[in-house]
Design a protein around this motif. Structure first.
Motif, PDB file in Angstrom:
ATOM      1  N   ARG A  70       0.823  -1.220   0.000  1.00  0.00           N
ATOM      2  CA  ARG A  70       0.000   0.000   0.000  1.00  0.00           C
ATOM      3  C   ARG A  70       0.855   1.268   0.000  1.00  0.00           C
ATOM      4  O   ARG A  70       0.363   2.337  -0.280  1.00  0.00           O
ATOM      5  N   ARG A  71       2.136   1.135   0.357  1.00  0.00           N
ATOM      6  CA  ARG A  71       3.029   2.307   0.405  1.00  0.00           C
ATOM      7  C   ARG A  71       4.214   2.050  -0.522  1.00  0.00           C
ATOM      8  O   ARG A  71       4.992   1.117  -0.288  1.00  0.00           O
ATOM      9  N   PRO A  72       4.370   2.855  -1.560  1.00  0.00           N
ATOM     10  CA  PRO A  72       5.365   2.572  -2.603  1.00  0.00           C
ATOM     11  C   PRO A  72       6.786   2.308  -2.094  1.00  0.00           C
ATOM     12  O   PRO A  72       7.420   1.357  -2.523  1.00  0.00           O
ATOM     13  N   LEU A  73       7.297   3.120  -1.187  1.00  0.00           N
ATOM     14  CA  LEU A  73       8.675   2.926  -0.736  1.00  0.00           C
ATOM     15  C   LEU A  73       8.829   1.636   0.065  1.00  0.00           C
ATOM     16  O   LEU A  73       9.779   0.875  -0.126  1.00  0.00           O
ATOM     17  N   LEU A  74       7.878   1.348   0.959  1.00  0.00           N
ATOM     18  CA  LEU A  74       7.958   0.134   1.771  1.00  0.00           C
ATOM     19  C   LEU A  74       7.727  -1.127   0.938  1.00  0.00           C
ATOM     20  O   LEU A  74       8.167  -2.211   1.311  1.00  0.00           O
ATOM     21  N   SER A  75       7.053  -0.984  -0.187  1.00  0.00           N
ATOM     22  CA  SER A  75       6.760  -2.157  -1.016  1.00  0.00           C
ATOM     23  C   SER A  75       8.010  -2.715  -1.707  1.00  0.00           C
ATOM     24  O   SER A  75       7.930  -3.724  -2.394  1.00  0.00           O
ATOM     25  N   LEU A  76       9.142  -2.089  -1.504  1.00  0.00           N
ATOM     26  CA  LEU A  76      10.406  -2.576  -2.082  1.00  0.00           C
ATOM     27  C   LEU A  76      11.145  -3.517  -1.133  1.00  0.00           C
ATOM     28  O   LEU A  76      12.197  -4.036  -1.476  1.00  0.00           O
ATOM     29  N   TRP A  77      10.626  -3.733   0.060  1.00  0.00           N
ATOM     30  CA  TRP A  77      11.326  -4.503   1.088  1.00  0.00           C
ATOM     31  C   TRP A  77      10.841  -5.941   1.126  1.00  0.00           C
ATOM     32  O   TRP A  77       9.673  -6.229   0.941  1.00  0.00           O
ATOM     33  N   ARG A  78      11.775  -6.833   1.430  1.00  0.00           N
ATOM     34  CA  ARG A  78      11.432  -8.220   1.731  1.00  0.00           C
ATOM     35  C   ARG A  78      11.702  -8.450   3.211  1.00  0.00           C
ATOM     36  O   ARG A  78      12.842  -8.372   3.663  1.00  0.00           O
ATOM     37  N   ILE A  79      10.638  -8.743   3.956  1.00  0.00           N
ATOM     38  CA  ILE A  79      10.803  -9.018   5.386  1.00  0.00           C
ATOM     39  C   ILE A  79      10.143 -10.344   5.782  1.00  0.00           C
ATOM     40  O   ILE A  79      10.156 -10.725   6.942  1.00  0.00           O
ATOM     41  N   ASP A  80       9.568 -11.039   4.798  1.00  0.00           N
ATOM     42  CA  ASP A  80       8.928 -12.341   5.030  1.00  0.00           C
ATOM     43  C   ASP A  80       9.774 -13.403   4.324  1.00  0.00           C
ATOM     44  O   ASP A  80      10.246 -13.178   3.201  1.00  0.00           O
ATOM     45  N   TRP A  81       9.938 -14.543   4.964  1.00  0.00           N
ATOM     46  CA  TRP A  81      10.889 -15.544   4.484  1.00  0.00           C
ATOM     47  C   TRP A  81      10.297 -16.939   4.566  1.00  0.00           C
ATOM     48  O   TRP A  81       9.380 -17.190   5.349  1.00  0.00           O
ATOM     49  N   ALA A  82      10.865 -17.848   3.796  1.00  0.00           N
ATOM     50  CA  ALA A  82      10.508 -19.269   3.861  1.00  0.00           C
ATOM     51  C   ALA A  82      11.791 -20.079   3.725  1.00  0.00           C
ATOM     52  O   ALA A  82      12.632 -19.785   2.866  1.00  0.00           O
ATOM     53  N   TYR A  83      11.926 -21.082   4.572  1.00  0.00           N
ATOM     54  CA  TYR A  83      13.104 -21.951   4.600  1.00  0.00           C
ATOM     55  C   TYR A  83      12.654 -23.403   4.702  1.00  0.00           C
ATOM     56  O   TYR A  83      11.601 -23.691   5.273  1.00  0.00           O
ATOM     57  N   THR A  84      13.474 -24.306   4.212  1.00  0.00           N
ATOM     58  CA  THR A  84      13.236 -25.742   4.378  1.00  0.00           C
ATOM     59  C   THR A  84      14.550 -26.415   4.719  1.00  0.00           C
ATOM     60  O   THR A  84      15.626 -25.874   4.482  1.00  0.00           O
ATOM     61  N   THR A  85      14.437 -27.621   5.245  1.00  0.00           N
ATOM     62  CA  THR A  85      15.627 -28.450   5.377  1.00  0.00           C
ATOM     63  C   THR A  85      15.802 -29.198   4.057  1.00  0.00           C
ATOM     64  O   THR A  85      14.862 -29.285   3.255  1.00  0.00           O
ATOM     65  N   PRO A  86      16.989 -29.749   3.802  1.00  0.00           N
ATOM     66  CA  PRO A  86      17.242 -30.407   2.515  1.00  0.00           C
ATOM     67  C   PRO A  86      16.326 -31.595   2.205  1.00  0.00           C
ATOM     68  O   PRO A  86      16.180 -31.959   1.041  1.00  0.00           O
ATOM     69  N   GLU A  87      15.666 -32.173   3.208  1.00  0.00           N
ATOM     70  CA  GLU A  87      14.776 -33.313   2.962  1.00  0.00           C
ATOM     71  C   GLU A  87      13.470 -32.903   2.283  1.00  0.00           C
ATOM     72  O   GLU A  87      12.703 -33.754   1.847  1.00  0.00           O
ATOM     73  N   LEU A  88      13.211 -31.601   2.215  1.00  0.00           N
ATOM     74  CA  LEU A  88      12.000 -31.100   1.572  1.00  0.00           C
ATOM     75  C   LEU A  88      12.355 -30.470   0.225  1.00  0.00           C
ATOM     76  O   LEU A  88      13.321 -29.722   0.126  1.00  0.00           O
ATOM     77  N   ALA A  89      11.575 -30.790  -0.780  1.00  0.00           N
ATOM     78  CA  ALA A  89      11.748 -30.195  -2.104  1.00  0.00           C
ATOM     79  C   ALA A  89      10.722 -29.083  -2.270  1.00  0.00           C
ATOM     80  O   ALA A  89       9.548 -29.279  -1.971  1.00  0.00           O
ATOM     81  N   VAL A  90      11.178 -27.927  -2.743  1.00  0.00           N
ATOM     82  CA  VAL A  90      10.278 -26.806  -3.016  1.00  0.00           C
ATOM     83  C   VAL A  90       9.969 -26.818  -4.510  1.00  0.00           C
ATOM     84  O   VAL A  90      10.849 -26.594  -5.334  1.00  0.00           O
ATOM     85  N   HIS A  91       8.719 -27.104  -4.843  1.00  0.00           N
ATOM     86  CA  HIS A  91       8.306 -27.195  -6.243  1.00  0.00           C
ATOM     87  C   HIS A  91       7.805 -25.866  -6.775  1.00  0.00           C
ATOM     88  O   HIS A  91       7.910 -25.594  -7.968  1.00  0.00           O
ATOM     89  N   GLU A  92       7.241 -25.064  -5.902  1.00  0.00           N
ATOM     90  CA  GLU A  92       6.702 -23.769  -6.313  1.00  0.00           C
ATOM     91  C   GLU A  92       6.744 -22.821  -5.128  1.00  0.00           C
ATOM     92  O   GLU A  92       6.509 -23.226  -3.984  1.00  0.00           O
ATOM     93  N   TYR A  93       7.064 -21.561  -5.409  1.00  0.00           N
ATOM     94  CA  TYR A  93       7.064 -20.524  -4.389  1.00  0.00           C
ATOM     95  C   TYR A  93       6.661 -19.233  -5.085  1.00  0.00           C
ATOM     96  O   TYR A  93       7.302 -18.809  -6.038  1.00  0.00           O
ATOM     97  N   ARG A  94       5.566 -18.668  -4.617  1.00  0.00           N
ATOM     98  CA  ARG A  94       5.183 -17.384  -5.183  1.00  0.00           C
ATOM     99  C   ARG A  94       4.586 -16.504  -4.103  1.00  0.00           C
ATOM    100  O   ARG A  94       4.077 -16.983  -3.084  1.00  0.00           O
TER     101      ARG A  94
END
Length: 173
Positions: A128-152
């Motif tokens: 909703r705010r143009p300048l703040l919309s350039l930041w990434r503050i949310d993350w996703a991680y897995t251990t190697p036993e999990l395969a990530v097929h899609e992330y959006r």
């Protein structure tokens, strides 16, 4: 925090980090910033960690108390992951950009899922705010036993100041 699953839930518990401030009417809100849910997936078990780590900012600007609380909450999360032999998935609002050193507290066994993103510049915060919309503050991680097929990233269309994270993962062993 809540974890919804069509798979059987074997364990569900909050990971306590920083103590609640004196006189807090919501002590769990301050002390528990990650929910761990172990699910039976096929013949295996996977731990899902749903996190919302404290912001480093309080009313009036940067706060030492907030920094110490987020450090304590991330250390408690990291200790649980290190002690957990199960495959694991960790995602949420870390209130941390890639430039913030606090992300180094995420255990080395966790792998950033962002290579599965189609975006070269994944921004997850305040659309909703143009300048703040350039930041990434949310993350996703897995251990190697999990395969990530899609992330959006899924825009909230004004329902939140964060984009949602949609991942398709599988147990690869």
């Amino acid at each position: 925090m809540v974890t919804l699953s069509r798979f059987p839930i074997l364990l569900e518990r909050g990971i306590e980090g920083a103590p609640a401030p004196a006189g807090s009417g919501w002590p769990d809100f301050h002390a528990v910033k990650t929910l761990r849910t172990d699910l039976r997936v096929g013949s295996g078990t996977v731990s899902f960690y749903n996190s919302h780590i404290n912001s480093p900012v309080a009313q009036g600007g940067l706060s030492r108390d907030q920094h110490e609380a987020r450090d304590a909450n991330l250390r408690a999360l990291a200790a649980d992951i290190r002690a957990n032999p199960l495959p694991a998935f960790l995602a949420g609002d870390f209130n941390a950009s890639p430039a913030m050193g606090i992300l180094r507290l995420v255990p080395q066994r966790m792998v950033d899922a962002s290579p599965a993103l189609r975006s070269l510049y994944p921004a997850t915060w305040d659309e909703r705010r143009p300048l703040l919309s350039l930041w990434r503050i949310d993350w996703a991680y897995t251990t190697p036993e999990l395969a990530v097929h899609e992330y959006r990233l899924v825009r909230s269309n004004g329902l939140s100041d964060h984009s949602g994270q949609r991942l398709v993962v599988s147990l690869s062993r």
